[in-house]
Design an enzyme around this catalytic site. Structure first.
Site, PDB file in Angstrom:
ATOM      1  NE  ARG A  81      20.234  32.323 -15.205  1.00  0.00           N
ATOM      2  CZ  ARG A  81      20.225  31.491 -16.230  1.00  0.00           C
ATOM      3  NH1 ARG A  81      21.328  30.878 -16.603  1.00  0.00           N
ATOM      4  NH2 ARG A  81      19.097  31.254 -16.893  1.00  0.00           N
ATOM      5  CG  HIS A  82      17.467  31.290 -11.278  1.00  0.00           C
ATOM      6  ND1 HIS A  82      17.591  30.253 -12.186  1.00  0.00           N
ATOM      7  CD2 HIS A  82      17.058  32.364 -11.984  1.00  0.00           C
ATOM      8  CE1 HIS A  82      17.250  30.678 -13.367  1.00  0.00           C
ATOM      9  NE2 HIS A  82      16.936  31.960 -13.294  1.00  0.00           N
TER      10      HIS A  82
END
Ligand code: NAG
Ligand code: NAG
Length: 460
Positions: A81-82
């Protein structure tokens, strides 16, 4: 071109400064809000892995490593995930509304309420809309360093130069910025200032949910798919939190809506995630309140991205098949000489990771999460605070062992057994057999075909 390079140099310098600061962080460790473990998808990665608070690039060697000495790692695919990001415009608007309400109408003499009114400044602006913050870049730089330290034969300079590493990202800015920060982390580690890293943007893989018509129609645009969430927003539990907060601020109960309570919770979590500050906003909540808000957020993820509706998990079929195709390719390459890809790094969203985890069967509770079941679900395994903090990552590691290929799964750098497979790092064949039905089926085109379009077609 020049400016890109000097920009990179600057970032690498920034990284070394960050590294040099580790020792200071021990002296000035930020105080952690008592409710920091309930922030759901707005949780810091370090609060899931607290040993990182002492040393952000440390790895826990006792957790990692091959299943036995007869094994060596041959490939890993990471779905990440970012990193930490700004709030979205919708939430910033709510936060501003809450701040204005308190500034103009809260009459409590408490020092922390005064602090919110007079010292704290509303610094969030609508144009920040979900962008990655500097802290979020650090999340990925540091993760890159740790993954490389954990799997030095896979994520290595040599493999990079031989084009054995593959980088894929969602088209969203916060993801592109994250994957570049990940690469900068490796640059810094390997003293490679001027190397031109590449990445591929692939939304079919990393934002499959936008491309799944049935998901868009039945869940995203549906008024009823998330009814448990709206029921919980008007539940007795939420009402108690609203009244407690109105009383703390000395505001009329009717003014403190569920949306504004949520905005206050976001403010506490964002001030902490972005600035490492235990802000006065956190004083509005005790642990019990935070559990209620955590449940509200978990309900949303459960019904929108996980077990709540079958299409949620099925929308990730393409990513699922892509993963196994990569692993199969390595198995083939291994039999025929040279492995072409030692690591694939894929960056996406919490909305990318949750459906895939669900398709694999992780974190499935016996009973579905519903608005009524808050107190019965205290021990649920489906806790987004633990599963998908910023920079959350699923890592699949393939090992070549004397008895065959084995597959290890790590969530947020901790090994986890596949659901219903008792061996921690089972034979790859065992995993393939276990998921045979999905491997033979789980056809994205078929699962995601719009029911409405079919209806229209049959009418023609
Ligand atoms: C590393 O993992 C082991 C096994 O789970 C655990 O007991 C230990 O506390 C961890 N070490 C750190 C520094 O977190
Ligand atoms: C949750 O687990 C705790 C500790 O094991 C137990 O005491 C409690 O009764 C459980 N609660 C529910 C609702 O199952």
């Amino acid at each position: 071109m020049k400016s890109i390079l000097s920009n990179r140099k600057f970032l690498i310098t920034a990284l070394s400064i960050t590294l040099a600061r580790f020792s200071y962080s021990q002296l000035a460790k930020p105080s952690v809000p008592a409710i920091a473990n309930y922030f759901g998808t707005k949780s810091r990665y370090e609060d899931v892995n607290p040993h990182l608070l002492d040393d952000i690039v440390s790895i826990n060697k006792s957790l990692l490593g091959p299943p036995s000495s007869n094994c060596h790692a041959v490939h890993l695919t990471a779905v990440i995930r970012h990193g930490t990001r700004y709030p979205t415009t919708k939430n910033i608007k709510r936060m501003i509304r809450l701040y204005d309400l308190i500034a103009s109408a809260a009459t409590s003499p408490q020092p922390w309420v005064r602090e919110i009114k007079t010292e704290w400044k509303m610094w969030y602006t609508e144009d920040m809309d979900g962008k990655l913050v500097e802290r979020g870049r650090d999340d990925h730089r540091h993760l890159a360093i740790r993954l490389s330290k954990s799997f030095p034969t896979l994520i290595s300079k040599e493999n990079l130069l031989n084009n054995n590493l593959k980088f894929i990202t969602s088209s969203k800015h916060r993801c592109i910025d994250s994957i570049q920060a990940f690469q900068e982390g490796l640059f810094g580690l390997w003293n490679m200032e001027d190397y031109d890293f590449k990445h591929t943007v692939d939304d079919t893989l990393m934002r499959f949910f936008d491309h799944c018509q049935r998901f868009v129609e039945d869940i995203e645009n549906s008024k009823t798919a998330l009814k448990e969430v709206s029921l919980f927003k008007s539940s007795a539990e939420m009402g108690i939190v609203q009244r407690k907060i109105a009383d703390k601020l000395q505001l009329p109960h009717s003014l403190v809506t569920a949306d504004l309570v949520e905005a206050a919770f976001f403010l506490c979590s964002y001030e902490f995630a972005i600035k490492s500050e235990n802000s006065p906003w956190c004083n509005l909540f005790d642990v019990q309140d935070a559990k209620v808000l955590e449940y509200k957020n978990d309900l949303k993820q459960y019904w929108k991205r996980s077990y709540g509706h079958d299409i949620n998990r099925k929308s990730s079929c393409t990513l699922f098949h892509d993963l196994f195709r990569r692993l199969d390719e390595v198995a083939y390459d291994l039999r025929n000489g040279q492995i072409k890809k030692t690591a694939t790094i894929q960056v996406g969203h919490a909305e990318t990771l949750l459906p895939l985890l669900t398709l694999f069967g992780f974190f499935r509770d016996n009973k579905p999460l519903t608005a009524e079941d808050f107190s019965q679900q205290q021990n649920r395994t489906f806790r987004t605070s633990q599963i998908v903090p910023y920079a959350a990552n699923l890592v699949f590691v393939l090992y070549d062992c004397s008895d065959g290929l084995r597959l290890q799964f790590l969530l947020n750098e901790k090994p986890m057994a596949f659901p219903d497979i008792s061996t921690p790092t089972p034979l790859y064949d065992t995993v393939r057999k276990h998921y045979k039905e999905l491997l033979d089926g789980c056809n994205f085109e078929k699962e995601c075909a719009s029911p409405k379009a079919n209806f229209k077609n049959s009418e023609l």
